[in-house]
Write a protein that holds these residues in place. Structure first.
Motif, PDB file in Angstrom:
ATOM      1  N   UNK A   1     -18.467 -11.046   8.570  1.00 37.46           N
ATOM      2  CA  UNK A   1     -19.015 -11.339   9.705  1.00 37.46           C
ATOM      3  C   UNK A   1     -18.966 -10.333  11.057  1.00 37.46           C
ATOM      4  N   UNK A   2     -19.645 -10.172  11.872  1.00 36.95           N
ATOM      5  CA  UNK A   2     -19.441  -9.417  13.025  1.00 36.95           C
ATOM      6  C   UNK A   2     -18.465  -9.681  13.853  1.00 36.95           C
ATOM      7  N   UNK A   3     -17.629  -8.603  14.097  1.00 39.20           N
ATOM      8  CA  UNK A   3     -16.541  -8.864  14.856  1.00 39.20           C
ATOM      9  C   UNK A   3     -15.083  -8.916  14.180  1.00 39.20           C
ATOM     10  N   UNK A   4     -15.310  -9.106  12.688  1.00 34.48           N
ATOM     11  CA  UNK A   4     -14.160  -8.903  11.824  1.00 34.48           C
ATOM     12  C   UNK A   4     -13.327  -7.687  12.089  1.00 34.48           C
ATOM     13  N   UNK A   5     -12.014  -7.964  12.262  1.00 33.35           N
ATOM     14  CA  UNK A   5     -11.156  -6.544  12.581  1.00 33.35           C
ATOM     15  C   UNK A   5     -11.221  -5.742  11.184  1.00 33.35           C
ATOM     16  N   UNK A   6     -11.094  -4.465  11.324  1.00 28.89           N
ATOM     17  CA  UNK A   6     -11.025  -3.675  10.193  1.00 28.89           C
ATOM     18  C   UNK A   6     -10.240  -2.370  10.314  1.00 28.89           C
ATOM     19  N   UNK A   7      -9.114  -2.508  11.443  1.00 30.53           N
ATOM     20  CA  UNK A   7      -8.208  -1.499  11.542  1.00 30.53           C
ATOM     21  C   UNK A   7      -7.391  -1.432  10.466  1.00 30.53           C
ATOM     22  N   UNK A   8      -6.819  -2.296   9.646  1.00 31.62           N
ATOM     23  CA  UNK A   8      -5.963  -2.127   8.659  1.00 31.62           C
ATOM     24  C   UNK A   8      -6.189  -1.483   7.549  1.00 31.62           C
ATOM     25  N   UNK A   9      -5.968  -0.412   7.262  1.00 23.08           N
ATOM     26  CA  UNK A   9      -6.306   0.440   6.018  1.00 23.08           C
ATOM     27  C   UNK A   9      -5.294   0.676   5.129  1.00 23.08           C
ATOM     28  N   UNK A  10      -3.921   0.220   5.478  1.00 22.47           N
ATOM     29  CA  UNK A  10      -2.982   0.472   4.787  1.00 22.47           C
ATOM     30  C   UNK A  10      -2.280  -0.470   4.040  1.00 22.47           C
ATOM     31  N   UNK A  11      -2.664  -1.715   4.210  1.00 21.67           N
ATOM     32  CA  UNK A  11      -2.216  -2.970   3.341  1.00 21.67           C
ATOM     33  C   UNK A  11      -3.117  -3.411   2.256  1.00 21.67           C
ATOM     34  N   UNK A  12      -2.438  -3.503   0.984  1.00 19.27           N
ATOM     35  CA  UNK A  12      -3.370  -3.674  -0.282  1.00 19.27           C
ATOM     36  C   UNK A  12      -3.394  -5.213  -0.354  1.00 19.27           C
ATOM     37  N   UNK A  13      -4.719  -5.490  -0.395  1.00  9.49           N
ATOM     38  CA  UNK A  13      -4.989  -7.075  -0.480  1.00  9.49           C
ATOM     39  C   UNK A  13      -5.425  -7.341  -1.669  1.00  9.49           C
ATOM     40  N   UNK A  14      -5.006  -8.379  -2.280  1.00  9.09           N
ATOM     41  CA  UNK A  14      -5.230  -8.826  -3.604  1.00  9.09           C
ATOM     42  C   UNK A  14      -5.803 -10.330  -3.574  1.00  9.09           C
ATOM     43  N   UNK A  15      -6.885 -10.395  -3.985  1.00  8.19           N
ATOM     44  CA  UNK A  15      -7.322 -12.043  -4.039  1.00  8.19           C
ATOM     45  C   UNK A  15      -7.307 -12.506  -5.521  1.00  8.19           C
ATOM     46  N   UNK A  16      -6.371 -13.429  -5.657  1.00  8.77           N
ATOM     47  CA  UNK A  16      -5.978 -14.123  -6.926  1.00  8.77           C
ATOM     48  C   UNK A  16      -6.586 -15.481  -7.304  1.00  8.77           C
ATOM     49  N   UNK A  17      -7.662 -15.623  -7.871  1.00  8.55           N
ATOM     50  CA  UNK A  17      -8.339 -16.727  -8.191  1.00  8.55           C
ATOM     51  C   UNK A  17      -7.298 -17.836  -8.990  1.00  8.55           C
ATOM     52  N   UNK A  18      -7.147 -18.858  -8.358  1.00  9.77           N
ATOM     53  CA  UNK A  18      -6.061 -19.976  -9.053  1.00  9.77           C
ATOM     54  C   UNK A  18      -6.624 -21.179  -8.542  1.00  9.77           C
ATOM     55  N   UNK A  19      -6.864 -22.089  -9.790  1.00  7.77           N
ATOM     56  CA  UNK A  19      -7.417 -23.335  -9.528  1.00  7.77           C
ATOM     57  C   UNK A  19      -6.647 -24.324  -9.850  1.00  7.77           C
ATOM     58  N   UNK A  20      -5.303 -24.479 -10.256  1.00  9.29           N
ATOM     59  CA  UNK A  20      -4.557 -25.361 -10.233  1.00  9.29           C
ATOM     60  C   UNK A  20      -3.268 -25.340  -9.802  1.00  9.29           C
ATOM     61  N   UNK A  21      -3.154 -25.846  -8.472  1.00 12.87           N
ATOM     62  CA  UNK A  21      -1.791 -25.666  -7.441  1.00 12.87           C
ATOM     63  C   UNK A  21      -1.025 -26.466  -7.978  1.00 12.87           C
ATOM     64  N   UNK A  22      -0.881 -27.062  -9.007  1.00 17.52           N
ATOM     65  CA  UNK A  22       0.148 -28.059  -9.440  1.00 17.52           C
ATOM     66  C   UNK A  22       1.086 -26.898 -10.474  1.00 17.52           C
ATOM     67  N   UNK A  23       0.595 -25.965 -10.677  1.00 19.08           N
ATOM     68  CA  UNK A  23       1.300 -25.173 -11.618  1.00 19.08           C
ATOM     69  C   UNK A  23       0.874 -23.639 -11.602  1.00 19.08           C
TER      70      UNK A  23
END
Length: 290
Positions: free
Chosen positions: A52-74
């Motif tokens: 979305x327009x306006x989203x910050x984009x300064x950070x180029x040094x942090x490795x960001x990993x999105x981990x898909x997880x369905x069961x938050x009980x385990x």
């Protein structure tokens, strides 16, 4: 360097945390070298190729990993392996009590939170480096996003969210004193009030459009105006730009002890439950630690 875990990244509070991290330059200290986002969906709008327009984009040094997880009980071993060595978690996962059944609300609000705190407690200790080589010992910092209205002493008329969030806060505090977690876990419960994303339209507009009806969007924006103008006092207003920054600073900060009892921090919570009045003070750089 800090490895941070975030949940609720598609919600208003979680996305405010993500937005602040995306705004951090490489000169910020301590450096967040890795951000692990645990989400039911692998699609995070602010991390897409066309955010979305306006989203910050300064950070180029942090490795960001999105981990898909369905069961938050385990939390299976393969997931915990990806999180190994993490230092802290901002737990912003949540749902409105109006959107699910009572049983689902309790499960999402209380049970999911406690399951995560237990599963994550030994992540810092399990780092390849010895605990002594990490600053501030081996305790994993778990920051639970609760809300104003949470209470440790519910009355018959206390709404479900106040009762359940208060019970969750109490259970986290109790867990952090119970072996083996007493040597592994440092907990905080944070109570924002009316969360207002007006100053960050790239979050606010996206979330309202995706998660609320046209009537709800109109109602929320109309209701927020007098709160933002201070008609109900500063302690009722939680602007997302400030909230995201304070949560990140809490998570990566060196201090792991309690807050000083006073405005927004009552004695009963042992300095581990922080109300919105103190959050606003923290946003101004006041009232951090004992």
């Amino acid at each position: 360097m800090v490895h941070l875990i975030l949940t609720g990244a598609t919600g208003l509070v979680g996305s405010s945390v993500l937005s602040h991290i995306l705004s951090l330059p490489s000169s910020s200290t301590p450096v967040i070298h890795k951000l692990s986002i645990i989400s039911r969906s692998s699609s995070i709008p602010w991390l897409s190729a066309t955010p979305p327009p306006g989203t910050p984009n300064v950070n180029k040094h942090t490795k960001i990993e999105v981990i898909e997880h369905k069961d938050f009980d385990s939390y299976p071993p393969e997931l915990l392996e990806k999180l190994k060595g993490a230092d802290a978690c901002i737990w912003a996962l949540g749902v409105s009590q109006n959107d699910v059944s009572k049983e689902q609300y309790v499960k999402i609000t209380r049970d999911y939170t406690l399951a995560a705190a237990k599963a994550f407690s030994s992540l810092r200790e399990s780092a390849s480096a010895s605990p002594e080589s990490k600053p501030h010992g081996k305790e994993f910092k778990f920051i639970y996003v609760s809300g104003e209205g949470a209470t440790l002493h519910p009355r018959p008329w206390t709404p479900l969210y106040g009762r359940t969030k208060g019970e969750t806060e109490h259970s986290l505090l109790k867990l952090s004193k119970t072996p083996p977690y007493s040597n592994l876990l440092s907990v905080y419960s944070i109570r924002p009030a009316a969360v207002d994303g007006s100053y960050q339209p790239w979050l606010w507009d996206q979330i309202l459009r995706e998660k609320r009806t046209a009537f709800q969007r109109f109602y929320l924006k109309t209701l927020m105006a007098p709160i933002r103008w201070g008609f109900f006092g500063e302690a009722m207003h939680s602007p997302t730009d400030e909230l995201g920054r304070v949560l990140v600073e809490m998570a990566v900060g060196e201090q792991r002890g309690p807050f000083e009892v006073g405005d927004g921090v009552d004695k009963e919570g042992e300095g581990r439950m922080v109300g919105n009045k103190r959050l606003r003070m923290l946003g101004r750089g006041q009232g951090w630690w004992k």
